[in-house]
Design a protein around this motif. Structure first.
Motif, PDB file in Angstrom:
ATOM      1  N   CYS A  65      40.733  64.252  58.301  1.00  0.00           N
ATOM      2  CA  CYS A  65      39.823  65.295  58.781  1.00  0.00           C
ATOM      3  C   CYS A  65      40.371  65.890  60.073  1.00  0.00           C
ATOM      4  O   CYS A  65      40.738  65.156  60.991  1.00  0.00           O
ATOM      5  N   ASN A  67      38.757  67.497  62.228  1.00  0.00           N
ATOM      6  CA  ASN A  67      37.757  67.429  63.297  1.00  0.00           C
ATOM      7  C   ASN A  67      37.649  66.035  63.921  1.00  0.00           C
ATOM      8  O   ASN A  67      37.676  65.889  65.131  1.00  0.00           O
ATOM      9  N   CYS A  68      37.535  64.979  63.067  1.00  0.00           N
ATOM     10  CA  CYS A  68      37.291  63.639  63.612  1.00  0.00           C
ATOM     11  C   CYS A  68      38.454  62.676  63.386  1.00  0.00           C
ATOM     12  O   CYS A  68      38.460  61.583  63.941  1.00  0.00           O
ATOM     13  N   CYS A  79      32.869  66.684  55.559  1.00  0.00           N
ATOM     14  CA  CYS A  79      33.435  65.393  55.943  1.00  0.00           C
ATOM     15  C   CYS A  79      32.303  64.368  55.977  1.00  0.00           C
ATOM     16  O   CYS A  79      31.279  64.603  56.610  1.00  0.00           O
ATOM     17  N   HIS A  81      32.206  61.671  57.565  1.00  0.00           N
ATOM     18  CA  HIS A  81      32.138  61.014  58.866  1.00  0.00           C
ATOM     19  C   HIS A  81      31.457  61.895  59.902  1.00  0.00           C
ATOM     20  O   HIS A  81      30.570  61.459  60.618  1.00  0.00           O
ATOM     21  N   CYS A  82      31.891  63.158  60.001  1.00  0.00           N
ATOM     22  CA  CYS A  82      31.378  64.011  61.067  1.00  0.00           C
ATOM     23  C   CYS A  82      30.585  65.209  60.546  1.00  0.00           C
ATOM     24  O   CYS A  82      29.958  65.914  61.323  1.00  0.00           O
TER      25      CYS A  82
HETATM   26 ZN   LIG Z   1      35.391  64.474  60.057  1.00  0.00          ZN
END
Ligand SMILES: [Zn+2]
Length: 85
Positions: A65, A67-68, A79, A81-82
């Motif tokens: 990802c 972003n994270c 995603c 996760h985030c």
């Molecule tokens: Zn993410």
């Protein structure tokens, strides 16, 4: 010599933990809510549970990802996760 025999169950135990952690991370990366259930299944059934998991999980490439930094399915909309798109 005795320490060699002691090391084998410890190595098997550590490998089992590593396998369970991998299943949990892989299930999470694929957006599965049932990561804990899969961990329990693999813990009790070992290779059989692992094979069932690999065949029944959402198939596809995992990408990092942007972003994270966690792994996510390439085909996923968000995603796991985030939540970034
Ligand atoms: Zn993410």
């Amino acid at each position: 010599m005795c320490s060699t025999f002691l090391a084998i169950p410890i190595i098997i135990f550590v490998l089992n933990i590593a396998l369970l952690v991998w299943v949990a991370r892989d299930a999470k990366a694929r957006g599965m809510d049932s990561a804990v259930l899969w961990m329990i299944l693999v813990m009790f059934t070992s290779v059989i549970g692992l094979l069932i998991y690999i065949f029944s999980r959402p198939q596809g490439n995992l990408i990092r990802c942007a972003n994270c930094g966690n792994n996510r399915l390439q085909a996923s909309v968000k995603c796991p996760h985030c939540g970034s798109a």
